[in-house]
Motif scaffolding. Structure first.
Motif, mmCIF file in Angstrom:
data_model
loop_
_atom_site.group_PDB
_atom_site.id
_atom_site.type_symbol
_atom_site.label_atom_id
_atom_site.label_comp_id
_atom_site.label_asym_id
_atom_site.label_seq_id
_atom_site.Cartn_x
_atom_site.Cartn_y
_atom_site.Cartn_z
ATOM 1 N N ARG A 126 45.594 44.578 46.612
ATOM 2 C CA ARG A 126 46.174 43.417 45.951
ATOM 3 C C ARG A 126 45.287 43.092 44.768
ATOM 4 O O ARG A 126 44.065 42.974 44.896
ATOM 5 C CB ARG A 126 46.218 42.214 46.905
ATOM 6 C CG ARG A 126 46.763 40.949 46.232
ATOM 7 C CD ARG A 126 46.651 39.737 47.137
ATOM 8 N NE ARG A 126 45.277 39.292 47.333
ATOM 9 C CZ ARG A 126 44.603 38.514 46.483
ATOM 10 N NH1 ARG A 126 45.130 38.109 45.347
ATOM 11 N NH2 ARG A 126 43.367 38.137 46.760
ATOM 12 N N VAL A 127 45.876 42.957 43.615
ATOM 13 C CA VAL A 127 45.117 42.627 42.406
ATOM 14 C C VAL A 127 44.725 41.149 42.469
ATOM 15 O O VAL A 127 45.558 40.280 42.755
ATOM 16 C CB VAL A 127 45.946 42.922 41.137
ATOM 17 C CG1 VAL A 127 45.197 42.485 39.893
ATOM 18 C CG2 VAL A 127 46.292 44.402 41.074
ATOM 19 N N PHE A 128 43.456 40.879 42.233
ATOM 20 C CA PHE A 128 42.981 39.499 42.193
ATOM 21 C C PHE A 128 43.612 38.766 41.019
ATOM 22 O O PHE A 128 43.822 39.351 39.956
ATOM 23 C CB PHE A 128 41.457 39.453 42.039
ATOM 24 C CG PHE A 128 40.703 39.900 43.261
ATOM 25 C CD1 PHE A 128 40.776 39.197 44.449
ATOM 26 C CD2 PHE A 128 39.896 41.026 43.218
ATOM 27 C CE1 PHE A 128 40.072 39.603 45.571
ATOM 28 C CE2 PHE A 128 39.181 41.441 44.324
ATOM 29 C CZ PHE A 128 39.267 40.726 45.515
ATOM 30 N N ASP A 129 43.886 37.470 41.201
ATOM 31 C CA ASP A 129 44.399 36.676 40.081
ATOM 32 C C ASP A 129 43.228 36.293 39.171
ATOM 33 O O ASP A 129 42.057 36.540 39.495
ATOM 34 C CB ASP A 129 45.210 35.471 40.561
ATOM 35 C CG ASP A 129 44.401 34.411 41.295
ATOM 36 O OD1 ASP A 129 43.199 34.210 40.989
ATOM 37 O OD2 ASP A 129 44.973 33.743 42.184
ATOM 38 N N SER A 130 43.512 35.700 38.043
ATOM 39 C CA SER A 130 42.471 35.409 37.046
ATOM 40 C C SER A 130 41.418 34.438 37.577
ATOM 41 O O SER A 130 40.230 34.583 37.262
ATOM 42 C CB SER A 130 43.087 34.888 35.749
ATOM 43 O OG SER A 130 43.842 33.720 36.001
ATOM 44 N N ASP A 131 41.806 33.460 38.387
ATOM 45 C CA ASP A 131 40.823 32.535 38.958
ATOM 46 C C ASP A 131 39.897 33.261 39.930
ATOM 47 O O ASP A 131 38.683 33.030 39.940
ATOM 48 C CB ASP A 131 41.516 31.364 39.670
ATOM 49 C CG ASP A 131 42.219 30.424 38.713
ATOM 50 O OD1 ASP A 131 41.864 30.405 37.512
ATOM 51 O OD2 ASP A 131 43.137 29.703 39.166
ATOM 52 N N GLU A 132 40.459 34.135 40.754
ATOM 53 C CA GLU A 132 39.640 34.903 41.695
ATOM 54 C C GLU A 132 38.672 35.808 40.948
ATOM 55 O O GLU A 132 37.493 35.912 41.321
ATOM 56 C CB GLU A 132 40.526 35.734 42.618
ATOM 57 C CG GLU A 132 41.329 34.910 43.606
ATOM 58 C CD GLU A 132 42.338 35.746 44.366
ATOM 59 O OE1 GLU A 132 42.443 35.564 45.585
ATOM 60 O OE2 GLU A 132 43.031 36.578 43.735
ATOM 61 N N LEU A 133 39.159 36.462 39.904
ATOM 62 C CA LEU A 133 38.280 37.339 39.115
ATOM 63 C C LEU A 133 37.147 36.553 38.473
ATOM 64 O O LEU A 133 36.003 37.021 38.430
ATOM 65 C CB LEU A 133 39.086 38.089 38.059
ATOM 66 C CG LEU A 133 39.973 39.210 38.586
ATOM 67 C CD1 LEU A 133 40.891 39.721 37.484
ATOM 68 C CD2 LEU A 133 39.129 40.337 39.164
ATOM 69 N N ALA A 134 37.446 35.346 37.990
ATOM 70 C CA ALA A 134 36.403 34.515 37.387
ATOM 71 C C ALA A 134 35.352 34.138 38.425
ATOM 72 O O ALA A 134 34.147 34.158 38.140
ATOM 73 C CB ALA A 134 37.021 33.261 36.769
ATOM 74 N N THR A 135 35.779 33.816 39.628
ATOM 75 C CA THR A 135 34.837 33.486 40.698
ATOM 76 C C THR A 135 34.006 34.708 41.076
ATOM 77 O O THR A 135 32.782 34.627 41.215
ATOM 78 C CB THR A 135 35.586 32.947 41.933
ATOM 79 O OG1 THR A 135 36.296 31.772 41.561
ATOM 80 C CG2 THR A 135 34.625 32.629 43.061
ATOM 81 N N LEU A 136 34.655 35.854 41.230
ATOM 82 C CA LEU A 136 33.933 37.076 41.603
ATOM 83 C C LEU A 136 32.919 37.481 40.538
ATOM 84 O O LEU A 136 31.887 38.073 40.862
ATOM 85 C CB LEU A 136 34.923 38.215 41.871
ATOM 86 C CG LEU A 136 35.690 38.101 43.183
ATOM 87 C CD1 LEU A 136 36.857 39.083 43.207
ATOM 88 C CD2 LEU A 136 34.759 38.322 44.368
ATOM 89 N N ALA A 137 33.197 37.167 39.277
ATOM 90 C CA ALA A 137 32.276 37.516 38.196
ATOM 91 C C ALA A 137 30.940 36.774 38.331
ATOM 92 O O ALA A 137 29.936 37.207 37.771
ATOM 93 C CB ALA A 137 32.912 37.221 36.843
ATOM 94 N N THR A 138 30.922 35.683 39.101
ATOM 95 C CA THR A 138 29.694 34.906 39.280
ATOM 96 C C THR A 138 28.901 35.332 40.508
ATOM 97 O O THR A 138 27.820 34.819 40.754
ATOM 98 C CB THR A 138 30.014 33.405 39.407
ATOM 99 O OG1 THR A 138 30.724 33.176 40.634
ATOM 100 C CG2 THR A 138 30.836 32.905 38.221
ATOM 101 N N VAL A 139 29.450 36.271 41.276
ATOM 102 C CA VAL A 139 28.822 36.693 42.535
ATOM 103 C C VAL A 139 28.281 38.111 42.380
ATOM 104 O O VAL A 139 29.014 39.018 41.989
ATOM 105 C CB VAL A 139 29.853 36.649 43.689
ATOM 106 C CG1 VAL A 139 29.232 37.130 44.985
ATOM 107 C CG2 VAL A 139 30.432 35.249 43.837
ATOM 108 N N ALA A 140 27.029 38.281 42.693
ATOM 109 C CA ALA A 140 26.422 39.609 42.604
ATOM 110 C C ALA A 140 26.967 40.513 43.704
ATOM 111 O O ALA A 140 27.170 40.074 44.835
ATOM 112 C CB ALA A 140 24.908 39.503 42.733
ATOM 113 N N THR A 141 27.216 41.772 43.362
ATOM 114 C CA THR A 141 27.598 42.743 44.379
ATOM 115 C C THR A 141 26.345 43.233 45.086
ATOM 116 O O THR A 141 25.241 43.161 44.542
ATOM 117 C CB THR A 141 28.342 43.945 43.751
ATOM 118 O OG1 THR A 141 27.501 44.539 42.764
ATOM 119 C CG2 THR A 141 29.665 43.528 43.142
ATOM 120 N N VAL A 142 26.530 43.717 46.296
ATOM 121 C CA VAL A 142 25.425 44.265 47.085
ATOM 122 C C VAL A 142 25.586 45.781 47.091
ATOM 123 O O VAL A 142 26.615 46.303 47.516
ATOM 124 C CB VAL A 142 25.437 43.705 48.524
ATOM 125 C CG1 VAL A 142 24.362 44.373 49.372
ATOM 126 C CG2 VAL A 142 25.255 42.189 48.512
#
Length: 181
Positions: A126-142
């Motif tokens: 499922r493609v993330f919506d723009s709000d979800e992508l903006a939130t994910l951009a602030t979270v570091a991946t492990v």
């Protein structure tokens, strides 16, 4: 700030199969394959049997105690967790997509634990919506290297298990702009 969306979710059927496999094989891990002899299937291994690379990315931790819509009341024990990994280059291509782990009848890869069960794991997206992508951009991946140093992902309060894949990644129905017939 909005709650961090999960990069991986699972259907109830996938979680049931994972619990059965854990009962037979002990703690588990999954790696979203990028191709070759196993196609692009999610591969399930006993924990530690697949060497996670330093640049592999952790999509999330599946809490095998959870059922549809449940949130954990207490922290899980290590054996209750199945980490889900993906290669770094594949993550770069999929970073905009939530992986939904599902299970379907059929024989999986000979390398994955579910192969003799008559089912195989399947990745849906499922493609993330723009709000979800903006939130994910602030979270570091492990990454695998981060994991070795003891880093763990940010917890999400969104439910992890869905009844069916369509609950996480709906298919447009009739009469919608995507399917007007």
């Amino acid at each position: 700030m909005a709650d961090t969306p999960r990069r991986v979710r699972a259907t109830a059927a996938a979680m049931d199969l994972l619990r059965r496999l854990r009962g037979r094989h002990g703690p588990l891990m999954l790696h979203q394959s990028g191709g070759c002899c196993d196609g692009s299937a999610p591969m399930c291994y006993p924990a530690g049997e697949f060497v996670v690379g330093d640049r592999d990315v952790l999509l999330g931790l599946l809490d095998l105690r959870l059922r549809v819509g449940e949130l954990p009341a207490t922290p899980p024990e290590p054996d209750d967790i199945a980490p889900v990994w993906i290669s770094g280059p594949q993550f770069a291509a999929w970073r905009h997509t939530q992986l939904v782990l599902d299970v379907v009848p059929g024989r999986g890869s000979g390398f994955s634990l579910e192969a003799p069960e008559g089912f195989r794991f399947l990745s849906r997206g499922r493609v993330f919506d723009s709000d979800e992508l903006a939130t994910l951009a602030t979270v570091a991946t492990v990454t695998g290297a981060d994991w070795e140093r003891g880093e763990r992902p940010t917890a999400s309060t969104q439910p992890q298990v869905v009844a069916e894949a369509a609950d996480a990644c709906p298919v447009p129905g009739r009469g919608t702009p995507w399917n007007p017939v």
